[in-house]
Motif scaffolding. Structure first.
Motif, PDB file in Angstrom:
ATOM      1  N   LEU A 260       0.990  -1.090  -0.068  1.00 37.31           N
ATOM      2  CA  LEU A 260      -0.021  -0.069   0.081  1.00 37.31           C
ATOM      3  C   LEU A 260       0.818   1.144  -0.158  1.00 37.31           C
ATOM      4  O   LEU A 260       0.755   2.212  -0.574  1.00 37.31           O
ATOM      5  N   ALA A 261       2.018   1.120   0.743  1.00 37.27           N
ATOM      6  CA  ALA A 261       3.041   2.439   0.628  1.00 37.27           C
ATOM      7  C   ALA A 261       3.458   2.666  -0.385  1.00 37.27           C
ATOM      8  O   ALA A 261       4.096   3.893  -0.928  1.00 37.27           O
ATOM      9  N   MET A 262       3.732   1.350  -1.354  1.00 32.59           N
ATOM     10  CA  MET A 262       4.127   1.669  -2.527  1.00 32.59           C
ATOM     11  C   MET A 262       3.304   2.169  -3.799  1.00 32.59           C
ATOM     12  O   MET A 262       3.688   2.814  -5.016  1.00 32.59           O
ATOM     13  N   THR A 263       2.163   2.376  -3.593  1.00 29.84           N
ATOM     14  CA  THR A 263       1.085   2.652  -4.426  1.00 29.84           C
ATOM     15  C   THR A 263       1.033   4.052  -4.372  1.00 29.84           C
ATOM     16  O   THR A 263       0.806   4.831  -3.628  1.00 29.84           O
ATOM     17  N   ALA A 264       0.894   4.632  -5.579  1.00 32.24           N
ATOM     18  CA  ALA A 264       0.756   5.984  -6.050  1.00 32.24           C
ATOM     19  C   ALA A 264      -0.653   6.531  -5.672  1.00 32.24           C
ATOM     20  O   ALA A 264      -1.386   5.662  -5.652  1.00 32.24           O
ATOM     21  N   ASN A 265      -0.529   7.657  -5.179  1.00 38.25           N
ATOM     22  CA  ASN A 265      -1.931   8.132  -5.141  1.00 38.25           C
ATOM     23  C   ASN A 265      -2.892   8.109  -6.252  1.00 38.25           C
ATOM     24  O   ASN A 265      -2.354   8.084  -7.655  1.00 38.25           O
ATOM     25  N   ALA A 266      -4.113   7.700  -6.150  1.00 44.46           N
ATOM     26  CA  ALA A 266      -5.013   7.331  -7.366  1.00 44.46           C
ATOM     27  C   ALA A 266      -4.693   6.175  -7.915  1.00 44.46           C
ATOM     28  O   ALA A 266      -5.133   5.847  -8.811  1.00 44.46           O
ATOM     29  N   GLY A 267      -3.747   5.294  -7.305  1.00 50.05           N
ATOM     30  CA  GLY A 267      -3.256   3.987  -7.707  1.00 50.05           C
ATOM     31  C   GLY A 267      -4.174   2.810  -7.228  1.00 50.05           C
ATOM     32  O   GLY A 267      -4.818   3.138  -6.727  1.00 50.05           O
ATOM     33  N   PHE A 268      -3.691   1.717  -7.885  1.00 49.15           N
ATOM     34  CA  PHE A 268      -4.521   0.437  -7.537  1.00 49.15           C
ATOM     35  C   PHE A 268      -3.397  -0.585  -6.791  1.00 49.15           C
ATOM     36  O   PHE A 268      -2.542  -1.004  -7.476  1.00 49.15           O
ATOM     37  N   TYR A 269      -3.999  -0.961  -5.783  1.00 46.33           N
ATOM     38  CA  TYR A 269      -3.479  -2.200  -5.134  1.00 46.33           C
ATOM     39  C   TYR A 269      -4.248  -3.471  -5.231  1.00 46.33           C
ATOM     40  O   TYR A 269      -5.310  -3.378  -5.016  1.00 46.33           O
ATOM     41  N   ILE A 271      -4.616  -7.109  -4.481  1.00 42.24           N
ATOM     42  CA  ILE A 271      -4.295  -8.262  -3.667  1.00 42.24           C
ATOM     43  C   ILE A 271      -4.665  -9.829  -4.106  1.00 42.24           C
ATOM     44  O   ILE A 271      -5.679  -9.881  -4.514  1.00 42.24           O
ATOM     45  N   VAL A 272      -3.587 -10.625  -4.201  1.00 40.90           N
ATOM     46  CA  VAL A 272      -3.706 -11.764  -4.585  1.00 40.90           C
ATOM     47  C   VAL A 272      -3.472 -12.849  -3.405  1.00 40.90           C
ATOM     48  O   VAL A 272      -3.991 -13.609  -3.493  1.00 40.90           O
ATOM     49  N   GLY A 273      -2.144 -12.663  -2.900  1.00 36.73           N
ATOM     50  CA  GLY A 273      -1.751 -13.691  -1.758  1.00 36.73           C
ATOM     51  C   GLY A 273      -2.659 -13.124  -0.515  1.00 36.73           C
ATOM     52  O   GLY A 273      -3.228 -12.148  -0.403  1.00 36.73           O
ATOM     53  N   TYR A 274      -2.657 -14.201   0.357  1.00 40.29           N
ATOM     54  CA  TYR A 274      -3.560 -14.146   1.526  1.00 40.29           C
ATOM     55  C   TYR A 274      -3.007 -14.542   2.671  1.00 40.29           C
ATOM     56  O   TYR A 274      -1.934 -15.293   2.541  1.00 40.29           O
ATOM     57  N   GLY A 275      -3.481 -14.109   3.765  1.00 37.05           N
ATOM     58  CA  GLY A 275      -3.222 -14.803   5.095  1.00 37.05           C
ATOM     59  C   GLY A 275      -2.747 -13.481   5.940  1.00 37.05           C
ATOM     60  O   GLY A 275      -2.653 -13.673   7.333  1.00 37.05           O
ATOM     61  N   GLY A 276      -2.700 -12.330   5.613  1.00 34.40           N
ATOM     62  CA  GLY A 276      -2.445 -10.893   6.418  1.00 34.40           C
ATOM     63  C   GLY A 276      -3.778 -10.335   6.452  1.00 34.40           C
ATOM     64  O   GLY A 276      -5.072 -10.787   6.268  1.00 34.40           O
ATOM     65  N   ARG A 277      -3.572  -9.135   6.895  1.00 34.51           N
ATOM     66  CA  ARG A 277      -4.774  -8.038   6.955  1.00 34.51           C
ATOM     67  C   ARG A 277      -4.518  -6.662   6.301  1.00 34.51           C
ATOM     68  O   ARG A 277      -3.346  -6.336   6.329  1.00 34.51           O
ATOM     69  N   ILE A 278      -5.390  -6.256   5.837  1.00 31.70           N
ATOM     70  CA  ILE A 278      -5.426  -4.988   5.234  1.00 31.70           C
ATOM     71  C   ILE A 278      -5.866  -3.879   6.134  1.00 31.70           C
ATOM     72  O   ILE A 278      -6.911  -3.844   6.688  1.00 31.70           O
ATOM     73  N   GLU A 279      -5.092  -2.961   6.631  1.00 35.53           N
ATOM     74  CA  GLU A 279      -5.500  -1.793   7.552  1.00 35.53           C
ATOM     75  C   GLU A 279      -5.017  -0.525   6.963  1.00 35.53           C
ATOM     76  O   GLU A 279      -3.929  -0.386   6.766  1.00 35.53           O
ATOM     77  N   MET A 280      -6.060   0.330   6.981  1.00 38.20           N
ATOM     78  CA  MET A 280      -5.466   1.540   6.589  1.00 38.20           C
ATOM     79  C   MET A 280      -6.442   2.772   7.030  1.00 38.20           C
ATOM     80  O   MET A 280      -7.642   2.438   6.991  1.00 38.20           O
ATOM     81  N   PRO A 281      -6.145   3.792   7.678  1.00 39.81           N
ATOM     82  CA  PRO A 281      -6.944   4.839   8.262  1.00 39.81           C
ATOM     83  C   PRO A 281      -7.747   5.448   7.120  1.00 39.81           C
ATOM     84  O   PRO A 281      -7.270   5.575   5.818  1.00 39.81           O
ATOM     85  N   THR A 282      -9.071   5.721   7.587  1.00 40.43           N
ATOM     86  CA  THR A 282      -9.913   6.161   6.497  1.00 40.43           C
ATOM     87  C   THR A 282      -9.654   7.603   5.880  1.00 40.43           C
ATOM     88  O   THR A 282      -9.938   7.685   4.840  1.00 40.43           O
ATOM     89  N   ILE A 286      -9.212   8.642   2.099  1.00 40.87           N
ATOM     90  CA  ILE A 286      -9.704   9.500   1.428  1.00 40.87           C
ATOM     91  C   ILE A 286      -8.897  10.250   0.730  1.00 40.87           C
ATOM     92  O   ILE A 286      -8.999  10.608  -0.599  1.00 40.87           O
ATOM     93  N   THR A 287      -7.692  10.744   1.282  1.00 40.43           N
ATOM     94  CA  THR A 287      -6.902  11.647   0.636  1.00 40.43           C
ATOM     95  C   THR A 287      -5.841  11.251  -0.328  1.00 40.43           C
ATOM     96  O   THR A 287      -5.254  11.811  -1.304  1.00 40.43           O
ATOM     97  N   SER A 288      -5.527   9.787  -0.386  1.00 41.28           N
ATOM     98  CA  SER A 288      -4.839   9.227  -1.219  1.00 41.28           C
ATOM     99  C   SER A 288      -5.614   8.647  -2.436  1.00 41.28           C
ATOM    100  O   SER A 288      -4.947   8.623  -3.584  1.00 41.28           O
ATOM    101  N   GLU A 289      -6.827   8.426  -2.282  1.00 43.07           N
ATOM    102  CA  GLU A 289      -7.749   7.889  -3.542  1.00 43.07           C
ATOM    103  C   GLU A 289      -7.268   6.565  -4.052  1.00 43.07           C
ATOM    104  O   GLU A 289      -7.555   6.246  -5.251  1.00 43.07           O
ATOM    105  N   LYS A 290      -6.603   5.891  -3.358  1.00 38.37           N
ATOM    106  CA  LYS A 290      -6.149   4.338  -3.481  1.00 38.37           C
ATOM    107  C   LYS A 290      -7.334   3.516  -3.795  1.00 38.37           C
ATOM    108  O   LYS A 290      -8.161   3.529  -2.859  1.00 38.37           O
ATOM    109  N   THR A 291      -7.143   2.721  -4.653  1.00 36.75           N
ATOM    110  CA  THR A 291      -8.344   1.608  -4.753  1.00 36.75           C
ATOM    111  C   THR A 291      -7.528   0.163  -4.613  1.00 36.75           C
ATOM    112  O   THR A 291      -6.506  -0.128  -5.054  1.00 36.75           O
ATOM    113  N   ILE A 292      -8.244  -0.623  -3.788  1.00 32.00           N
ATOM    114  CA  ILE A 292      -7.746  -1.885  -3.464  1.00 32.00           C
ATOM    115  C   ILE A 292      -8.746  -2.950  -3.888  1.00 32.00           C
ATOM    116  O   ILE A 292      -9.916  -2.907  -3.904  1.00 32.00           O
ATOM    117  N   VAL A 293      -7.982  -3.808  -4.744  1.00 31.44           N
ATOM    118  CA  VAL A 293      -8.948  -4.767  -5.502  1.00 31.44           C
ATOM    119  C   VAL A 293      -8.577  -6.310  -5.244  1.00 31.44           C
ATOM    120  O   VAL A 293      -7.359  -6.737  -5.185  1.00 31.44           O
TER     121      VAL A 293
END
Length: 347
Positions: A260-269, A271-282, A286-293
């Motif tokens: 997520l930190a490597m993803t540019a603002n308005a970029g797309f992350y 997720i294919v592998g699993y086992g972890g958790r996605i956590e990001m302050p709301t 909002i301010t980065s407009e990143k899309t998680i797919v």
């Protein structure tokens, strides 16, 4: 027939024996559209290790003992009375789901979300065996130049990587960047698909020399070691903005936060592998407009498209072959990172 059978879960993956090589009854035609496949190759997937760990117990209703193996290709051995278009001896690859074709998701071509389906190797007996029961709707005839043992892992690893890379390729432009986290069994396929479908610069991130070397062979323009400074190195390569797309084939440990930190603002992350958790302050969302797919395997047409790329030589699998009786060795080699690309069991 012979099969490698899972009898008990091993939450710590510490046992010497995950599966038992033994005689089991041959599968039989049960529905008019059933097909019996003589297995030519069964891919060994990290999901199989997660099944052994018991992670999937809350997701699927399966009773032990049963047979794993959800990446399968081989030859038609027997067909049900309603099967058309396939004959005994045809070389085929199997879409991983067996569906009725009647529900709305199926009719839209979105088999992964079908309401009436089986997933051989996950919630039904799979391909760690001499024979497999599947369905007509799952079969794709192989081009003459592709052998079942060489393409079996495409049915999940390849298809999953293709689906994520195809999604990313639709918005990536020349001069932009895409970062692939994990250049192993899925990642090395995803890199090749990106190279075939788009003109963005590809950055591969992996913790091993083997993975980085494979990424370079597969077309990654840049290789970055996952040594604790991978985020900073990706940012430096991209002029400080990050990658317009990040495809995370690891999905656990520190990979998620770093992806997520490597993803540019308005970029797309993706997720294919699993086992972890996605956590990001709301607020950051909002301010980065990143899309998680999220990405769940792929569709039948996408597997057809992937086979077309493979037949043209634009995508190839790095594989290591094992005999079916050596399934435990293959699983342990995968668990301990000793496999370059994908492992394939051959009866």
């Amino acid at each position: 027939m012979k099969a490698a059978v899972l009898h008990r879960y091993d939450e710590t993956l510490s046992s010497d024996t995950f599966v038992h090589y033994e005689d089991v009854p041959d599968p039989r035609i049960e529905k008019p559209t059933d097909v019996i496949l003589r297995v030519g190759g069964a891919g060994v997937c990290r999901t199989d290790l997660h099944i052994v760990e018991g992670i999937w117990r809350s997701k699927v209703d399966v009773q032990l003992p049963y047979i794993m193996g959800h990446e399968n290709a081989g030859w038609v051995e027997e067909v049900g009375p309603a099967v058309e278009g396939f004959a005994v001896g045809d070389a085929v690859i199997c879409h991983p789901l067996v569906t009725s074709g009647h529900c709305l998701a199926c009719r839209r071509g979105d088999d992964m979300h079908a309401t009436d389906s089986q997933f051989p190797g996950v919630n039904a007996n799979g391909g760690y065996a001499d024979y497999l029961r599947t369905g007509q709707r799952s079969l794709i005839k192989l081009p003459a130049g592709l052998a079942p043992k060489d393409v079996a892992p495409y049915t999940d690893a390849g298809l999953t990587a293709y689906r994520a890379a195809k999604k990313a390729s639709r918005h990536l432009l020349p001069g932009q960047f895409v970062t692939v986290i994990g250049a192993g069994g899925l990642g090395h396929i995803g890199i090749q698909v990106l190279a075939a479908l788009c003109a963005a610069e590809i950055i591969a991130v992996d913790r091993s020399d083997t993975g980085l070397a494979l990424a370079k062979e597969c077309g990654a323009h840049h290789q970055i070691r996952a040594d604790g400074e991978e985020v900073e190195n990706v940012m430096a390569l991209t002029g400080g903005r990050g990658a317009e797309a990040v495809i995370d084939f690891v999905g656990e440990g520190e990979a998620v936060a770093k992806g997520l930190a490597m993803t540019a603002n308005a970029g797309f992350y993706y997720i294919v592998g699993y086992g972890g958790r996605i956590e990001m302050p709301t607020l950051d969302m909002i301010t980065s407009e990143k899309t998680i797919v999220g990405n769940l395997v792929g569709t039948y047409p996408e597997l057809v498209e992937l086979m077309a790329l493979a037949d043209r030589g634009l995508v190839h699998l790095a594989t290591r072959e094992y005999r079916l009786k050596d399934a435990n060795q293959a699983l342990h080699d995968l668990h301990h990172g000793r496999i370059r690309g994908r492992a394939v069991l051959i009866p």
